[in-house]
Design a protein around this motif. Structure first.
Motif, PDB file in Angstrom:
ATOM      1  N   VAL A 122      28.905  -9.055  27.085  1.00  0.00           N
ATOM      2  CA  VAL A 122      28.452 -10.165  26.409  1.00  0.00           C
ATOM      3  C   VAL A 122      27.240 -10.038  27.637  1.00  0.00           C
ATOM      4  CG1 VAL A 122      27.748 -11.963  25.682  1.00  0.00           C
ATOM      5  CG2 VAL A 122      29.616  -9.889  24.905  1.00  0.00           C
ATOM      6  N   GLY A 125      25.576  -6.800  29.144  1.00  0.00           N
ATOM      7  CA  GLY A 125      24.174  -6.687  28.363  1.00  0.00           C
ATOM      8  C   GLY A 125      24.904  -5.046  28.060  1.00  0.00           C
ATOM      9  N   TRP A 126      26.220  -4.801  27.964  1.00  0.00           N
ATOM     10  CA  TRP A 126      26.786  -3.054  27.492  1.00  0.00           C
ATOM     11  C   TRP A 126      27.249  -3.254  26.965  1.00  0.00           C
ATOM     12  CZ3 TRP A 126      28.324  -4.943  33.165  1.00  0.00           C
ATOM     13  CH2 TRP A 126      29.601  -5.491  33.231  1.00  0.00           C
ATOM     14  N   GLU A 127      27.836  -2.147  25.947  1.00  0.00           N
ATOM     15  CA  GLU A 127      28.928  -1.267  25.398  1.00  0.00           C
ATOM     16  C   GLU A 127      30.025  -1.695  25.744  1.00  0.00           C
ATOM     17  OE1 GLU A 127      28.130  -1.659  21.764  1.00  0.00           O
ATOM     18  OE2 GLU A 127      26.293  -2.123  22.111  1.00  0.00           O
TER      19      GLU A 127
END
Length: 231
Positions: A122, A125-127
């Motif tokens: 989170v 900003g990545w999976e």
């Protein structure tokens, strides 16, 4: 000169170290890169340990300069090897650190890995989907290395995750931990906490993701060389 015994992580082979090995040899060291039986359902941590011990016996018998280098899940195997073979040092690289009686399968819940992974994803900003290796593991690995890596992946058996880590304590061997600041799978803050709690010291740090031997082999080799020369 040291003899670096290189232990790969889950689902990997000795190829993982193929870019680091020549760098270490150029610095005057010997290297034993081990392939564990990761896709053998009959093999657990005991068999992984036997494999490393056998490689040492075959290639470096009676050497007193052994340095075990363990990537990721290799952190469960390296101390078991050190309990059976005299070694000068253990170096953990983006590794799991076990506690007595803890199985590799229990490690994830015991350490709070899932929450740490989610929070880091989170914030960054990545999976955080473990089924997306590109996002978690390969984001800083060169494209040509990624293309070659497919031929060297193995299906990791669940067997070694089942039984407790058998030692009563970490072996009395000088130990270093090298954390990767951009590691998305084992986030930096998570690793700092685990290393302090379980090994009692602050880890060293370098830039890069979870697979530094593929993404930053020259720096990794330099760090390993420095551990030996500065011991």
């Amino acid at each position: 000169m040291a003899t670096f015994v290189m232990i790969p992580g889950a689902g990997s082979t000795a190829w993982y170290w193929h870019l680091v090995e020549p760098e270490l040899r150029a610095r005057g060291h010997d290297v034993i890169a081990v392939t564990l039986p990761v896709d053998d359902d009959a093999a657990g941590l005991a068999e992984y340990t036997d494999t490393v011990v056998a490689a040492i016996a075959e290639q470096a018998a009676d050497r007193d300069d052994l340095v075990l280098v363990a990537q990721s899940m290799g952190g469960f195997t390296a101390p078991l090897v050190a309990d059976r073979v005299p070694v000068a040092m253990i170096v953990l690289v983006a590794a799991m650190v076990p506690t007595p009686g803890e199985s590799p399968g229990e490690w994830w819940t015991n350490t709070g890995h899932a929450e740490a992974l989610h929070q880091a994803a989170v914030a960054g900003g990545w999976e955080s989907d473990e089924d997306d290796p590109g996002a978690l593991f390969l984001h800083d690995v060169p494209a040509d290395v990624i293309a070659e890596s497919d031929a060297h992946l193995r299906n990791q058996s669940s067997t070694p995750f089942e039984k407790p880590w058998p030692l009563d304590a970490w072996p009395p061997v000088p130990t270093r931990f090298l954390l990767c600041r951009n590691d998305r799978f084992f986030p930096a803050d998570f690793q700092r906490r685990i290393v302090r709690d379980r090994l009692g010291f602050d880890p060293d740090e370098m830039d890069g993701g979870h697979l530094p031997a593929l993404a930053h082999p020259v720096e990794l080799a330099s760090r390993l060389d420095a551990y030996w020369t500065d011991r």
